[in-house]
Design an enzyme around this catalytic site. Structure first.
Site, PDB file in Angstrom:
ATOM      1  N   CYS A 120      -2.303  36.683 -68.222  1.00  0.00           N
ATOM      2  CA  CYS A 120      -2.724  37.116 -69.569  1.00  0.00           C
ATOM      3  C   CYS A 120      -2.894  38.630 -69.678  1.00  0.00           C
ATOM      4  O   CYS A 120      -2.862  39.172 -70.782  1.00  0.00           O
ATOM      5  CB  CYS A 120      -4.062  36.494 -69.947  1.00  0.00           C
ATOM      6  SG  CYS A 120      -4.155  34.724 -69.722  1.00  0.00           S
TER       7      CYS A 120
HETATM    8  O1  KQY Z   1      -5.814  34.285 -71.970  1.00  0.00           O
HETATM    9  C1  KQY Z   1      -5.346  35.006 -72.778  1.00  0.00           C
HETATM   10  N1  KQY Z   1      -4.052  35.077 -72.918  1.00  0.00           N
HETATM   11  C2  KQY Z   1      -6.150  35.802 -73.693  1.00  0.00           C
HETATM   12  C3  KQY Z   1      -7.543  35.437 -73.681  1.00  0.00           C
HETATM   13  C4  KQY Z   1      -8.309  36.188 -74.697  1.00  0.00           C
HETATM   14  C5  KQY Z   1      -9.728  36.040 -74.454  1.00  0.00           C
HETATM   15  C6  KQY Z   1     -10.549  36.943 -75.292  1.00  0.00           C
HETATM   16  N2  KQY Z   1     -11.908  36.817 -74.933  1.00  0.00           N
END
Ligand code: KQY
Length: 371
Positions: free
Chosen positions: A355
């Site tokens: 992420c």
């Molecule tokens: O896991 C992701 N791709 C993004 C997570 C965003 C979390 C914001 N607190």
């Protein structure tokens, strides 16, 4: 400079390559918001630094950072990591960055998706998100890459491709009314084909339990090679993750990819289950980001790894399970080194290594125009 293109990638002969194809680099953002990252974001900054350092062993890494944090990030990151000033609302480059596409001549362009902070005003994770929405365009400027503006909401973590015409995603996220209300599954399929150059979509159901992204596929399942996927797994039938992973397993088992292949599935044991401790919950400032509560189940998964040139950078999340997960990844990626990075601090912020990273696929070298 980065031009904005009016056509669509597939029409122009562009497609998204697989993450396991060669890269020219990788981008990250620097974490600093104290309502999402505990203890002034210092533990998260250490974790992001470890990820950037690991990836930089085999490909060029750029970390984008606010003006406020520039000196701190520059001091913490190794010299071989490029640090550039850029505003953002948080640090999820996979979701706010561009998705790069390439063509047969080795030219590279990018897709800049609409972004609404994982759901907008309907259970989105923060407001405002205008700085995040501008990140992809700025990365394209820095990369001198022309971009397509996609007319729909999508986060990079909600899709994976094999680079040979197949895409996997989840219904929980893509069909969620908080992303593209009014667009049907068939309309989204057409848009994905047009913007990513894919032909076949394998729809999984739900993602990892308590994933605040509404079930991003990158936390559940990932291509490791053409015709092969890694799927997060538990053998505990009483665990609510079991039904989710088992449903994904059944769908993957009966699917055929764009080349007509059946998929080989590598089952990746999940960590934990993991829960937020009292101390961890107390460490972040209460405010606009999603609440951090003691005892909350964390959406931990070993599928949230980054495939870099010649290595896989995987999250270390649970001493009892890290080695088993690493061994599965070693089998799934026989040509690569598997490198573990402690990643609980990234998980506490709501995501993991995949992420926070965004690959820049390799392009043919451009001749520089002079004069
Ligand atoms: O896991 C992701 N791709 C993004 C997570 C965003 C979390 C914001 N607190």
């Amino acid at each position: 400079m980065s031009a904005t293109l009016k056509s669509r990638p597939a029409t122009d002969g562009f497609h998204m390559p697989a993450e396991f194809a060669a890269h020219d680099g990788c981008w990250l953002l620097w974490p600093e918001r104290t309502d999402n990252w505990r203890l002034g974001a210092k533990p998260a900054q250490a974790a992001f630094t470890a990820v950037a350092t690991a990836v930089a062993a085999t490909e060029p890494v750029t970390v984008a950072v606010s003006a406020r944090q520039f000196r701190n990030a520059r001091a913490r990151l190794p010299a071989r990591v490029r640090v550039l000033e850029m505003s953002s609302d948080d640090a999820w480059m996979r979701d706010v960055g561009p998705t790069f596409v390439v063509d047969r001549r080795g030219r590279r362009r990018a897709v800049d998706w609409e972004f609404n902070a994982w759901g907008g005003l309907d259970k989105g994770l923060y407001f405002p998100w205008d700085l995040d929405a501008a990140v992809a365009g700025k990365v394209c400027e820095a990369e001198r890459t022309d971009r397509y503006l996609a007319p729909f909401v999508l986060e990079g973590g909600s899709i994976h491709v094999d680079g040979q015409g197949t895409l996997i995603t989840t219904e929980e996220c893509l069909l969620n009314p908080n992303r593209n209300p009014g667009r049907s599954r068939a309309q989204l399929e057409k848009l994905l084909a047009a913007y990513l150059g894919i032909e076949t979509i394998i729809w999984l159901g739900q993602g990892v339990i308590h994933d605040e992204t509404d079930g991003h596929v990158d936390n559940l399942c990932c291509f490791s090679a053409p015709g092969e996927v890694c799927l997060t797994w538990t053998n505990d039938r009483r665990d609510p993750q079991y039904a989710r992973s088992n449903d994904a397993y059944e769908r993957l088992k009966s699917a055929r990819d764009a080349r007509g292949r059946r998929l080989k599935i590598h089952r990746l044991v999940q960590p934990g289950p993991l829960y937020m401790t009292d101390d961890e919950a107390a460490g972040s400032d209460g405010s606009s980001a999603a609440p951090r509560l003691p005892g909350q189940r964390l959406a931990g998964s070993y599928a949230n790894f980054y495939i870099a040139n010649r290595q896989v950078v995987m999250p270390l999340l649970d001493r009892r399970r890290d080695a088993a997960a690493g061994a599965v990844l070693k089998r799934a990626f026989p040509g690569r080194k598997v490198v573990g990075v402690p990643a609980r601090e990234i998980l506490l912020g709501g995501g993991n290594i995949h992420c926070i990273t965004q690959q820049v696929p390799r392009a043919a070298r451009r001749r520089l125009r002079t004069g």
